[in-house]
Design an enzyme around this catalytic site. Structure first.
Site, PDB file in Angstrom:
ATOM      1  N   GLY A 135      54.281 -71.677  -8.965  1.00 56.71           N
ATOM      2  CA  GLY A 135      53.195 -71.333  -8.040  1.00 56.71           C
ATOM      3  C   GLY A 135      52.569 -70.049  -8.532  1.00 56.71           C
ATOM      4  CD1 TRP A 162      51.602 -75.784  -4.184  1.00 54.12           C
ATOM      5  CD2 TRP A 162      51.493 -76.672  -2.141  1.00 54.12           C
ATOM      6  NE1 TRP A 162      52.750 -75.458  -3.510  1.00 54.12           N
ATOM      7  CE2 TRP A 162      52.707 -75.988  -2.258  1.00 54.12           C
ATOM      8  CE3 TRP A 162      51.176 -77.321  -0.940  1.00 54.12           C
ATOM      9  CZ2 TRP A 162      53.623 -75.927  -1.213  1.00 54.12           C
ATOM     10  CZ3 TRP A 162      52.094 -77.257   0.088  1.00 54.12           C
ATOM     11  CH2 TRP A 162      53.300 -76.556  -0.060  1.00 54.12           C
ATOM     12  NE  ARG A 267      42.580 -64.709  -8.341  1.00 56.15           N
ATOM     13  CZ  ARG A 267      43.424 -64.414  -9.303  1.00 56.15           C
ATOM     14  NH1 ARG A 267      43.178 -63.419 -10.126  1.00 56.15           N
ATOM     15  NH2 ARG A 267      44.522 -65.111  -9.458  1.00 56.15           N
ATOM     16  CB  ILE A 362      38.628 -60.761  22.015  1.00 54.44           C
ATOM     17  CG1 ILE A 362      38.912 -59.382  21.388  1.00 54.44           C
ATOM     18  CG2 ILE A 362      37.344 -60.736  22.839  1.00 54.44           C
ATOM     19  CD1 ILE A 362      37.906 -58.930  20.361  1.00 54.44           C
ATOM     20  CG  LEU A 363      37.811 -66.282  23.128  1.00 58.61           C
ATOM     21  CD1 LEU A 363      37.209 -65.285  22.155  1.00 58.61           C
ATOM     22  CD2 LEU A 363      37.603 -67.696  22.614  1.00 58.61           C
ATOM     23  CD  GLU A 388      41.289 -70.590  -6.036  1.00 50.85           C
ATOM     24  OE1 GLU A 388      41.335 -71.797  -6.300  1.00 50.85           O
ATOM     25  OE2 GLU A 388      40.779 -69.749  -6.791  1.00 50.85           O
TER      26      GLU A 388
HETATM   27  C1  LIG Z   1      46.289 -75.833   1.211  1.00 51.15           C
HETATM   28  C2  LIG Z   1      46.547 -75.490  -0.221  1.00 51.15           C
HETATM   29  C3  LIG Z   1      45.644 -75.867  -1.196  1.00 51.15           C
HETATM   30  C4  LIG Z   1      45.887 -75.571  -2.536  1.00 51.15           C
HETATM   31  N1  LIG Z   1      45.036 -76.032  -3.508  1.00 51.15           N
HETATM   32  C5  LIG Z   1      45.403 -75.919  -4.812  1.00 51.15           C
HETATM   33  C6  LIG Z   1      44.657 -76.590  -5.837  1.00 51.15           C
HETATM   34  O1  LIG Z   1      43.643 -77.232  -5.570  1.00 51.15           O
HETATM   35  N2  LIG Z   1      45.095 -76.518  -7.104  1.00 51.15           N
HETATM   36  C7  LIG Z   1      46.219 -75.810  -7.454  1.00 51.15           C
HETATM   37  O2  LIG Z   1      46.563 -75.796  -8.629  1.00 51.15           O
HETATM   38  N3  LIG Z   1      46.932 -75.153  -6.516  1.00 51.15           N
HETATM   39  C8  LIG Z   1      46.566 -75.210  -5.202  1.00 51.15           C
HETATM   40  N4  LIG Z   1      47.313 -74.584  -4.229  1.00 51.15           N
HETATM   41  C9  LIG Z   1      48.509 -73.830  -4.628  1.00 51.15           C
HETATM   42  C10 LIG Z   1      48.437 -72.343  -4.343  1.00 51.15           C
HETATM   43  O3  LIG Z   1      47.584 -71.716  -5.253  1.00 51.15           O
HETATM   44  C11 LIG Z   1      49.883 -71.808  -4.357  1.00 51.15           C
HETATM   45  O4  LIG Z   1      50.492 -72.234  -3.163  1.00 51.15           O
HETATM   46  C12 LIG Z   1      49.929 -70.304  -4.484  1.00 51.15           C
HETATM   47  O5  LIG Z   1      49.544 -69.903  -5.756  1.00 51.15           O
HETATM   48  C13 LIG Z   1      51.326 -69.741  -4.201  1.00 51.15           C
HETATM   49  O6  LIG Z   1      52.312 -70.410  -4.910  1.00 51.15           O
HETATM   50  P1  LIG Z   1      53.641 -70.908  -4.158  1.00 51.15           P
HETATM   51  O7  LIG Z   1      53.190 -71.680  -2.964  1.00 51.15           O
HETATM   52  O8  LIG Z   1      54.503 -71.611  -5.139  1.00 51.15           O
HETATM   53  O9  LIG Z   1      54.339 -69.579  -3.634  1.00 51.15           O
HETATM   54  P2  LIG Z   1      55.369 -68.663  -4.450  1.00 51.15           P
HETATM   55  O10 LIG Z   1      54.808 -68.321  -5.781  1.00 51.15           O
HETATM   56  O11 LIG Z   1      56.717 -69.292  -4.412  1.00 51.15           O
HETATM   57  O12 LIG Z   1      55.372 -67.340  -3.556  1.00 51.15           O
HETATM   58  C14 LIG Z   1      56.188 -67.189  -2.392  1.00 51.15           C
HETATM   59  C15 LIG Z   1      56.039 -65.757  -1.892  1.00 51.15           C
HETATM   60  O13 LIG Z   1      56.552 -64.837  -2.883  1.00 51.15           O
HETATM   61  C16 LIG Z   1      55.565 -63.877  -3.204  1.00 51.15           C
HETATM   62  N5  LIG Z   1      55.686 -63.507  -4.634  1.00 51.15           N
HETATM   63  C17 LIG Z   1      55.852 -64.333  -5.699  1.00 51.15           C
HETATM   64  N6  LIG Z   1      55.903 -63.599  -6.840  1.00 51.15           N
HETATM   65  C18 LIG Z   1      55.756 -62.309  -6.495  1.00 51.15           C
HETATM   66  C19 LIG Z   1      55.700 -61.072  -7.207  1.00 51.15           C
HETATM   67  N7  LIG Z   1      55.797 -61.035  -8.542  1.00 51.15           N
HETATM   68  N8  LIG Z   1      55.522 -59.921  -6.501  1.00 51.15           N
HETATM   69  C20 LIG Z   1      55.413 -59.945  -5.151  1.00 51.15           C
HETATM   70  N9  LIG Z   1      55.437 -61.079  -4.416  1.00 51.15           N
HETATM   71  C21 LIG Z   1      55.605 -62.239  -5.085  1.00 51.15           C
HETATM   72  C22 LIG Z   1      54.235 -64.560  -2.941  1.00 51.15           C
HETATM   73  O14 LIG Z   1      53.184 -63.615  -2.751  1.00 51.15           O
HETATM   74  C23 LIG Z   1      54.571 -65.344  -1.666  1.00 51.15           C
HETATM   75  O15 LIG Z   1      54.461 -64.502  -0.555  1.00 51.15           O
HETATM   76  C24 LIG Z   1      47.058 -74.838  -2.882  1.00 51.15           C
HETATM   77  C25 LIG Z   1      47.956 -74.438  -1.890  1.00 51.15           C
HETATM   78  C26 LIG Z   1      47.735 -74.772  -0.576  1.00 51.15           C
HETATM   79  C27 LIG Z   1      48.769 -74.389   0.445  1.00 51.15           C
END
Ligand SMILES: Cc1cc2nc3c(=O)[nH]c(=O)nc-3n(C[C@H](O)[C@H](O)[C@H](O)COP(=O)(O)OP(=O)(O)OC[C@H]3O[C@@H](n4cnc5c(N)ncnc54)[C@H](O)[C@@H]3O)c2cc1C
Length: 408
Positions: A135, A162, A267, A362-363, A388
């Site tokens: 991710g 995702w 972004r 507020i609502l 993103e």
């Molecule tokens: C509705 C939805 C639509 C999406 N659409 C797309 C799409 O079209 N194409 C696509 O490719 N992806 C898509 N995504 C994927 C999205 O970009 C990822 O969910 C996102 O990048 C986070 O990855 P993860 O869910 O694996 O979380 P993780 O990477 O597992 O993160 C979990 C938590 O750990 C924190 N964390 C991780 N590493 C660090 C670090 N080094 N320092 C501090 N904190 C950290 C994160 O901030 C988060 O709070 C989508 C996701 C959703 C939910």
């Protein structure tokens, strides 16, 4: 290219008002229904296509607006209408940006029109980068692309997750590993044409918000695509991998890759979506605060409420300015030396989450019900600190850009 001037020209105002009309008249009345149905809203997207709003021509016109503001203006209005429906309309754009940023002119000309189709035959596209174990950490990607030289075909295997529009899209763009030794620099993007055998939708996710937008796993099993589906072409890939191997031997930092180029470009656009949601919730809260009477006076007569609205509006305007600055920089070809794209997404995403929560407060009790739209807006806004690049990852990108240090 002029200086940054946050003032719209006549044409931009006309386009903004036209989209606003669609958002108010078509999206707003349909928003609650599609949120409940949790299905891709084909009739709304088809209506957008019918009036020319969901079309390659319109998208390209906004994307190439020399002021850089065409895309953020469009997205703010659409997401003011509704975020779930907005993402159903705008989701194809992420896949299109990946082709614009990584593809050759010929590939752009071939694939981007197929992503949109036309008013009589609407198509959609998906961008598939994230994986169950990759991710935030894109370098952990496992989906492999192997080159079959005899047939000049690439063979893709792996599981993406995702993916917005994943599995229901006509065209998928898939990021895959071509050289596992090189981490994120060993990735490349591939177009998977409509109807290619071996690509299938996995689980479709039930979500907290943006429920009209389709999000699913995409499973790739021996998916064969012609050589010309490698974005940028084989020659460019071999050159890039050669340079990356040189750097790896020299111990240099691993940097941007195909997926990152797409995310950098998108972004500010995602920030603009968040601004639209925040503005929508703020407007509902402002109206409500002026008309809801308690203790014999409208609740806005209390500083405790009025100051919240003042803060909400200030944050929204600040977020929009960051989005416009980054969009202007991108349009002017100025590099994001201080991660200005990430700054805009970080601040706008956090603003949307905070402002929609304040609007619910507020609502009062009404804010917590589905009779009013702010609870939906709050659910929708929550994704803007996650996808993103999460807020934490944006801070990482900004801190690294500012310090030049490999902050973890
Ligand atoms: C509705 C939805 C639509 C999406 N659409 C797309 C799409 O079209 N194409 C696509 O490719 N992806 C898509 N995504 C994927 C999205 O970009 C990822 O969910 C996102 O990048 C986070 O990855 P993860 O869910 O694996 O979380 P993780 O990477 O597992 O993160 C979990 C938590 O750990 C924190 N964390 C991780 N590493 C660090 C670090 N080094 N320092 C501090 N904190 C950290 C994160 O901030 C988060 O709070 C989508 C996701 C959703 C939910």
């Amino acid at each position: 290219m002029g200086d940054f001037a946050p003032e719209l020209n006549d044409e931009q105002r006309t386009v903004r008002d036209w989209i606003h009309g669609f958002a108010a008249d078509v999206m707003r009345p349909a928003a609650a229904e599609w949120d409940e149905r949790e299905e891709f809203p084909w009739p709304v997207v088809r209506e957008a296509a019918r009036i020319g709003l969901y079309s390659l021509d319109f998208y390209a016109q906004q994307f190439f607006d020399p002021t850089g503001l065409g895309v953020p203006l469009t997205l703010e209005e659409l997401f003011w209408g509704d975020a779930g429906l907005g993402l159903a309309i705008a989701g194809t754009g992420l896949a299109a940006i990946s082709v614009f940023t990584n593809g050759t002119d010929e590939q752009i000309g071939t694939w981007v029109p197929q992503m949109y189709g036309d008013a009589n035959d609407v198509k959609i596209a998906a961008f598939c980068s994230s994986e169950p174990d990759a991710g935030s950490d894109v370098s952990a990607m496992r989906t492999r692309a192997r080159y079959d030289e005899a047939k000049d075909e690439w063979v893709l295997n792996g599981t993406k997750t995702w993916a917005t529009n994943g599995g229901i899209a006509d065209v998928h763009v898939v990021v895959a590993v071509v050289d596992p030794e090189l981490g994120a620099r060993g990735h490349a993007s591939f177009v998977v044409p409509p109807g290619t055998p071996g690509l299938a939708q996995g689980q479709k996710f039930k979500k907290h918000g943006i429920r009209a937008s389709h999000t699913a796993e995409v499973v790739l099993q021996d998916v064969r695509v012609p050589g010309h589906c490698l974005l940028g072409g084989k020659e460019r890939l071999d050159e890039r991998l050669g340079r990356a191997r040189e750097r790896a031997r020299g111990g240099a930092e691993r940097g941007a890759n195909a997926a990152m180029a797409t995310f950098e470009a998108s972004r500010p656009a995602v920030g603009a979506q968040a601004v639209g949601i925040a503005r929508a919730a703020y407007e509902v809260a402002l109206d409500y605060a002026k008309t809801r009477v308690q203790f014999g006076r409208p609740i806005i007569d209390n500083q405790g409420v009025a100051f919240q609205l003042a803060d909400m509006r200030t944050r929204i305007d600040a977020a929009r300015l960051l989005v416009w600055r980054a969009s202007w920089m991108a349009g002017a070809g100025k590099p994001f030396t201080s991660a200005e794209g990430s700054m805009s997404k970080l601040f706008a995403g956090e603003t949307a989450k905070a402002v929609t929560a304040q609007a619910m407060q507020i609502l009062g009790g009404n804010g917590y019900t589905r009779e009013y739209p702010v609870e939906r807006m709050h659910r929708d806004a929550a994704i803007y600190t996650i996808f993103e690049g999460t807020s934490e990852i944006q801070r990482l990108v900004i801190a690294r850009a500012l310090s030049g240090m490999p902050i973890r």
